[in-house]
Design a protein around this motif. Structure first.
Motif, mmCIF file in Angstrom:
data_model
loop_
_atom_site.group_PDB
_atom_site.id
_atom_site.type_symbol
_atom_site.label_atom_id
_atom_site.label_comp_id
_atom_site.label_asym_id
_atom_site.label_seq_id
_atom_site.Cartn_x
_atom_site.Cartn_y
_atom_site.Cartn_z
ATOM 1 N N LYS A 85 -2.621 0.597 -4.258
ATOM 2 C CA LYS A 85 -1.708 -0.538 -4.230
ATOM 3 C C LYS A 85 -0.710 -0.421 -5.375
ATOM 4 N N ALA B 237 0.843 -1.195 0.000
ATOM 5 C CA ALA B 237 0.000 0.000 0.000
ATOM 6 C C ALA B 237 0.880 1.247 0.000
ATOM 7 N N VAL B 238 0.474 2.244 -0.789
ATOM 8 C CA VAL B 238 1.219 3.494 -0.921
ATOM 9 C C VAL B 238 0.288 4.645 -0.558
ATOM 10 N N ASN B 239 0.772 5.567 0.272
ATOM 11 C CA ASN B 239 -0.004 6.763 0.569
ATOM 12 C C ASN B 239 -0.030 7.661 -0.665
ATOM 13 N N THR C 277 -4.922 5.634 0.087
ATOM 14 C CA THR C 277 -3.844 4.775 -0.413
ATOM 15 C C THR C 277 -4.216 4.163 -1.763
ATOM 16 N N SER D 211 -8.906 5.540 2.790
ATOM 17 C CA SER D 211 -7.636 5.426 3.517
ATOM 18 C C SER D 211 -6.537 6.269 2.898
#
Length: 312
Positions: A213, A157-159, A211, A209
């Motif tokens: 992927k 997961a990437v912000n 985020t 969230s």
């Protein structure tokens, strides 16, 4: 001179003078604008206030210098316009969430802020015609994939806010970490992969969230899918269908996967696709062809949504 050319002129000046003090008034004079209008135009085109941009470019240069183990941290600080070790450490940690000392001890990769090629936002190329800007070449065309391609690798997961160009902040480069994890393991799993193609994929955005992927992996040799999952790998597919493909070339591999990828993504998704009234599905992929060692190139793949799909 167009307004964007005036700002681009000052961006070049900043790059050439990162070691010294750079006054906003000096840049405004260079652009032949009042400080008020210069700062407004700069923020509109660069998406950052002037002095914040200068700090981010200094820190990006410092991160490159710190990759050289022979260079002291204080030397990197001074070379990039910081007057003290403490001030440099404070700024570095504020932007990248890690101190220069810890960065050197670790193997993390950083998501830095690159010098933008503003001119790309004002040039519209036709399909199949190259655009040369800065140190990169890009070309956009359509491609049909008749069979799905299966890839194996790792995902995380990437912000969104901390991943340029999707967001505008900087920090630890999560996609870069996933690529490092994949390449560390690839030789041990060599029997699972074809030699010539690797894929990075952005998908699964979750606004709640904040985020999305990211997947990093290689083209799989056809096999029983249980073979893949037994090794703890994620399976991803590039589905059959029509794609808009943006091919990018750069002078070095590092330039390719940092600045060139950033600039080409901005151009494709923020300029070229909107100007052609094209909407794409919520994913994008980067294809790397590892067999050709003489050319540093990649392809960005996007899947367009046709008029029927949009209206349904």
């Amino acid at each position: 001179m167009h307004s964007w050319e005036a700002i681009e002129k000052t961006l070049n000046f900043i790059e050439e003078n990162l070691t010294g003090e750079i006054q906003t008034d000096t840049l405004a004079d260079l652009a032949c604008l009042s400080p008020f209008y210069y700062q407004r135009l700069f923020k509109r085109l660069v998406k950052k206030p002037v002095q914040e941009y200068i700090k981010l470019r200094r820190l990006a240069k410092a991160a490159d210098i710190l990759d050289n183990p022979e260079c002291r941290i204080i030397d990197a600080a001074m070379e990039c316009g910081f007057s003290s070790h403490a001030g440099f450490t404070r700024a570095f940690k504020e932007v990248y969430h890690i101190t220069p000392e810890d960065y050197r001890k670790s193997s993390v990769m950083l998501n830095t802020f690159n010098k933008p090629e503003i001119s790309m936002g004002y040039v519209l190329i036709d399909e199949g015609f190259p655009l040369i800007t800065g140190n990169i070449i890009l070309e956009i065309y359509r491609r049909t994939l008749t069979e799905p391609e299966i890839y194996l690798g790792y995902e995380g997961a990437v912000n969104i806010s901390e991943q340029i160009p999707a967001g505008e902040s900087t920090g630890i480069d999560v996609p870069g970490q996933l690529w490092q994890q994949f390449h560390d393991k690839k030789d041990d799993l060599a029997g699972l992969f074809q030699d010539n193609t690797e894929l990075g994929m952005c998908y699964g955005a979750d606004p709640g969230s904040g985020t999305f992927k990211y997947f990093a992996g290689g083209l799989a040799i056809p096999s029983d899918i249980s073979t893949y999952t037994a090794d703890g790998l994620t399976v991803q597919s590039l589905e059959a269908g029509e794609y808009i493909v943006c091919r990018v070339e750069a002078e070095s591999f590092k330039e390719l996967v940092t600045n060139a990828l950033d600039q080409a993504s901005r151009y494709l998704f923020s300029t070229w696709l909107p100007k052609h009234a094209l909407t794409t599905r919520p994913f994008s992929a980067e294809k790397y062809f590892t067999a050709d060692k003489d050319i540093n190139s990649l392809e960005i793949w996007a899947s367009p949504i046709d008029t029927i799909e949009k209206s349904s």
